[in-house]
Enzyme design. Structure first.
Site, PDB file in Angstrom:
ATOM      1  N   CYS A  50       0.808  -1.214   0.000  1.00 14.05           N
ATOM      2  CA  CYS A  50       0.000   0.000   0.000  1.00 14.05           C
ATOM      3  C   CYS A  50       0.843   1.267   0.000  1.00 14.05           C
ATOM      4  O   CYS A  50       0.340   2.329  -0.348  1.00 14.05           O
ATOM      5  CB  CYS A  50      -0.934   0.020   1.212  1.00 14.05           C
ATOM      6  SG  CYS A  50      -2.324  -1.124   1.062  1.00 14.05           S
ATOM      7  N   SER A 109       8.852   1.172   7.498  1.00 21.11           N
ATOM      8  CA  SER A 109       7.401   1.219   7.322  1.00 21.11           C
ATOM      9  C   SER A 109       6.833   2.552   7.789  1.00 21.11           C
ATOM     10  O   SER A 109       7.440   3.261   8.598  1.00 21.11           O
ATOM     11  CB  SER A 109       6.730   0.090   8.108  1.00 21.11           C
ATOM     12  OG  SER A 109       7.105  -1.169   7.614  1.00 21.11           O
ATOM     13  N   GLY A 191      -9.080  -9.178   1.030  1.00 22.68           N
ATOM     14  CA  GLY A 191      -7.712  -9.676   0.912  1.00 22.68           C
ATOM     15  C   GLY A 191      -6.990  -9.677   2.242  1.00 22.68           C
ATOM     16  O   GLY A 191      -7.608  -9.689   3.313  1.00 22.68           O
TER      17      GLY A 191
END
Length: 477
Positions: A50, A109, A191
């Site tokens: 993402c 991240s 998902g």
């Protein structure tokens, strides 16, 4: 052969650029095939999440490989090369390995310490391996990265700041709504991120979950998972999304679809239904957590009254998105330690074929001399000949023992590959006896910063971008 990394992430680019560069699961195999068909790439793996797209390629030349990957990304994204170079970063050889280890550890991240990236790297590896795009180099790199990530999470508290982007998004939603316990949530997409959302919602004490997906069967399976957590759940097809939103307090969406999934029209319909219900929209906010890339929620939705949109870009500014400094330092220490082990192993792997080739060359010389001895002394008795052969072999083995052991020891140190190169030159061993390494000219193009500190990975002093290596048309500069 060395590993080249070309990437774009939440650290280097705005969401508008990430949306264009984003690579779907359907596109990934096609792009890998194109890379393998190019001149300079022998192995390839794409990590696409993402908030990042990273291409890992094993190349036989830095500039040639960079040109091919750059051209591939510009064609896929529709961005002009100058626009891509503004936001892309490049890592090569040791720096590429260091970066992947940091990513696997959650250090790079958006929410420092999140663990979902481990499964995403594992999935990227599985996809590439299924296409036979993974050889020894990427196999060892990816597997070591996964081990590093597991070790960091088991030995440090880096994930205490939040298990994933979902947890931070829900914290933000709770700031708007108050306690999430007993409320209704809609999860759009069934998902991996949808499953993660369901798990976090259940832990937050949500009262009801409605799973919405294009494929109703997958929506039902995820709804069953929610029910197993003790949460009331149901499933709807995507064309009934507005019905689900009319009953919701919070909507979490991460479908990976191209184009808006939560449209302005659907949101208007949902808000109209809420106005006719017991609680007017003004008294009951509707919060969207848009975790998709490209974005799932149409931008205009954020301007509606009674609506709050939390997206990937806003999460970057969340102060809760960082782990404690000591845990981060411990994680970086593990990454540095594991990187040293990995590089030592790679250097050893490069020198081992050279040592084997040297011993093979020595054995061939011994056999040739013994044959010459037979022709010169045809009457030599078999016992005497055997003793001569054993003596010659012992002498050769003793002469080779110390240098071959020492070169293996030296190979594990930085710059150790030069000793293997010296052996190849001195004994005229075949070039194929060991893997070819990048030319010094190509390596020095990276500059002294190839092992830059992870904390400043994208500061001007540590970033290496396309513009140093490619012209406007994506050709080597």
């Amino acid at each position: 052969m060395s590993v080249l990394l070309v990437g774009v992430s939440h650290r280097s680019a705005p969401v508008s650029v990430l949306e264009k560069v984003a690579i779907t699961d359907a596109d990934r195999p096609k792009l890998i095939d194109k890379m393998l068909a190019s001149s300079h790439i022998s192995e390839a793996m794409i990590v696409s999440t993402c908030n990042r797209v990273e291409v890992y390629a094993v190349v036989d030349a830095f500039h040639g490989g960079l040109a091919e990957v750059g051209e591939l990304l510009t064609r896929h994204s529709g961005l002009a090369m100058p626009d891509l170079t503004k936001h892309a970063y490049v890592r090569y050889s040791e720096a590429a390995a260091e970066h992947l280890f940091a990513v696997a550890s959650g250090l790079d991240s958006m929410v420092v310490g999140e663990q979902q990236v481990l499964s995403q790297i594992r999935g990227a590896y599985a996809t590439a391996d299924a296409q036979q795009a993974v050889g020894r180099t990427l196999h060892e790199l990816a597997q070591h990265a996964l081990r590093v990530g597991k070790r960091v999470h088991s030995e440090t508290g880096i994930d205490r700041a939040g298990a994933s982007v979902v947890s931070v998004a829900l914290d933000r939603a709770a700031q708007v709504l108050g306690d999430l316990a007993g409320r209704t949530a809609v999860v759009v997409g069934a998902g991996a991120m949808g499953g993660l959302s369901v798990a976090h919602l259940a832990r937050a004490g949500i009262g009801r979950i409605i799973v919405v997906n294009r494929t109703i069967e997958r929506a039902r399976r995820l709804a069953e998972t929610a029910a197993s957590y003790g949460v009331e759940s149901s499933a709807l097809e995507l064309d009934r999304l507005h019905e689900a939103m009319s009953a919701a307090d919070v909507v979490l969406s991460c479908t990976g679809a191209v184009g808006a999934v939560v449209t302005l029209a659907d949101t208007h319909r949902a808000l109209a239904d809420r106005d006719r219900a017991e609680f007017p929209a003004g008294d009951r906010p509707l919060v969207f957590c848009d975790l998709g890339l490209p974005r799932d929620v149409e931008p205009a939705v954020a301007g509606l009254p009674g609506v709050a949109v939390i997206d990937i870009e806003s999460l970057q500014r969340d102060p809760a998105a960082g782990a404690a400094a000591d845990d981060t330092a411990a994680a970086r220490s593990i990454v540095a330690e594991e990187l040293a082990k990995y590089l030592a192993g790679q250097r050893m792997a490069e020198v081992t074929p050279t040592v084997a080739a040297l011993r093979q060359r020595a054995a061939e010389v011994v056999e040739a001399e013994l044959l010459r001895l037979d022709s010169r002394l045809p009457g030599l008795a078999e016992p005497e000949r055997d003793e001569v052969a054993r003596t010659v072999r012992r002498v050769v083995d003793k002469l080779l023992h110390a240098p071959t052991v020492r070169v293996k020891q030296l190979a594990s140190t930085p710059g150790g590959d030069s000793y293997a190169e010296a052996l190849r030159e001195l004994f005229e061993l075949k070039p194929g006896a060991a893997q070819a390494v990048a030319a010094p000219m190509e390596i020095t193009a990276i500059g002294p910063d190839r092992t830059a500190g992870l904390a400043d990975d994208f500061t001007p002093g540590h970033r290496l971008d396309f513009e140093q290596h490619l012209g406007e048309e994506g050709k080597p500069a």
